[in-house]
Design a protein around this motif. Structure first.
Motif, PDB file in Angstrom:
ATOM      1  N   GLY A 290       0.803  -1.215   0.000  1.00  0.00           N
ATOM      2  CA  GLY A 290       0.000   0.000   0.000  1.00  0.00           C
ATOM      3  C   GLY A 290       0.834   1.262   0.000  1.00  0.00           C
ATOM      4  N   GLU A 291       0.239   2.306  -0.483  1.00  0.00           N
ATOM      5  CA  GLU A 291       0.873   3.621  -0.497  1.00  0.00           C
ATOM      6  C   GLU A 291       0.436   4.372   0.747  1.00  0.00           C
ATOM      7  OE1 GLU A 291       0.462   7.699  -3.096  1.00  0.00           O
ATOM      8  OE2 GLU A 291       0.141   5.777  -4.096  1.00  0.00           O
ATOM      9  N   ARG A 292       1.385   4.957   1.457  1.00  0.00           N
ATOM     10  CA  ARG A 292       1.047   5.697   2.668  1.00  0.00           C
ATOM     11  C   ARG A 292       0.703   7.137   2.307  1.00  0.00           C
ATOM     12  NH1 ARG A 292       4.675   4.862   7.754  1.00  0.00           N
ATOM     13  NH2 ARG A 292       2.862   5.886   8.605  1.00  0.00           N
ATOM     14  N   ALA A 293      -0.360   7.614   2.875  1.00  0.00           N
ATOM     15  CA  ALA A 293      -0.774   9.000   2.659  1.00  0.00           C
ATOM     16  C   ALA A 293      -0.057   9.900   3.647  1.00  0.00           C
ATOM     17  CB  ALA A 293      -2.277   9.136   2.825  1.00  0.00           C
ATOM     18  N   ASP A 294       0.147  11.122   3.255  1.00  0.00           N
ATOM     19  CA  ASP A 294       0.753  12.126   4.116  1.00  0.00           C
ATOM     20  C   ASP A 294      -0.282  12.589   5.130  1.00  0.00           C
ATOM     21  OD1 ASP A 294       2.047  14.258   5.286  1.00  0.00           O
ATOM     22  OD2 ASP A 294       2.034  15.504   3.486  1.00  0.00           O
ATOM     23  N   PRO A 295      -0.051  12.364   6.437  1.00  0.00           N
ATOM     24  CA  PRO A 295      -1.052  12.753   7.437  1.00  0.00           C
ATOM     25  C   PRO A 295      -1.395  14.247   7.391  1.00  0.00           C
ATOM     26  CG  PRO A 295       0.622  11.354   8.425  1.00  0.00           C
ATOM     27  CD  PRO A 295       1.085  11.683   7.031  1.00  0.00           C
ATOM     28  N   ALA A 296      -0.453  15.092   7.056  1.00  0.00           N
ATOM     29  CA  ALA A 296      -0.733  16.534   6.973  1.00  0.00           C
ATOM     30  C   ALA A 296      -1.715  16.815   5.849  1.00  0.00           C
ATOM     31  CB  ALA A 296       0.562  17.306   6.765  1.00  0.00           C
ATOM     32  N   ARG A 297      -1.565  16.088   4.746  1.00  0.00           N
ATOM     33  CA  ARG A 297      -2.486  16.261   3.626  1.00  0.00           C
ATOM     34  C   ARG A 297      -3.893  15.814   3.991  1.00  0.00           C
ATOM     35  NH1 ARG A 297      -2.016  12.275  -0.530  1.00  0.00           N
ATOM     36  NH2 ARG A 297      -4.231  12.094  -0.853  1.00  0.00           N
ATOM     37  N   LEU A 298      -3.989  14.720   4.739  1.00  0.00           N
ATOM     38  CA  LEU A 298      -5.289  14.230   5.162  1.00  0.00           C
ATOM     39  C   LEU A 298      -5.948  15.203   6.140  1.00  0.00           C
ATOM     40  CD1 LEU A 298      -4.501  10.460   5.673  1.00  0.00           C
ATOM     41  CD2 LEU A 298      -5.739  11.493   3.781  1.00  0.00           C
ATOM     42  N   ALA A 299      -5.170  15.785   7.024  1.00  0.00           N
ATOM     43  CA  ALA A 299      -5.727  16.724   8.000  1.00  0.00           C
ATOM     44  C   ALA A 299      -6.264  17.974   7.337  1.00  0.00           C
ATOM     45  CB  ALA A 299      -4.652  17.100   9.027  1.00  0.00           C
ATOM     46  N   ALA A 300      -5.666  18.355   6.226  1.00  0.00           N
ATOM     47  CA  ALA A 300      -6.096  19.568   5.511  1.00  0.00           C
ATOM     48  C   ALA A 300      -7.350  19.333   4.685  1.00  0.00           C
ATOM     49  CB  ALA A 300      -4.961  20.054   4.602  1.00  0.00           C
ATOM     50  N   ALA A 301      -7.692  18.079   4.438  1.00  0.00           N
ATOM     51  CA  ALA A 301      -8.838  17.770   3.568  1.00  0.00           C
ATOM     52  C   ALA A 301     -10.158  18.015   4.229  1.00  0.00           C
ATOM     53  CB  ALA A 301      -8.754  16.321   3.111  1.00  0.00           C
TER      54      ALA A 301
END
Length: 62
Positions: free
Chosen positions: A51-62
């Motif tokens: 799996g590809e890991r998502a950037d937690p900062a990017r997820l928090a901004a969504a």
């Protein structure tokens, strides 16, 4: 579903069970969400190693 409150690492048995989960799953998985507990992240990494890991900062901004 599994849940927990305390931080910690997976035991060797826990790592084995996570790897077994990955081998036993059927079909594709689009997304896996975990808590930020290290053992939850480690479980997902072992069960879904490609799996590809998502950037937690990017997820928090969504």
């Amino acid at each position: 579903m599994a849940s927990g409150w305390l931080p910690g690492q997976l035991s060797s048995r826990g790592r084995g069970l996570a790897a077994e989960l990955g081998r036993r799953r059927k079909g594709a998985v689009d997304v896996v969400l975990t808590s930020d507990l290290r053992r939850a992240v480690e479980t997902a990494e072992l069960a879904f190693p490609d799996g590809e890991r998502a950037d937690p900062a990017r997820l928090a901004a969504a």
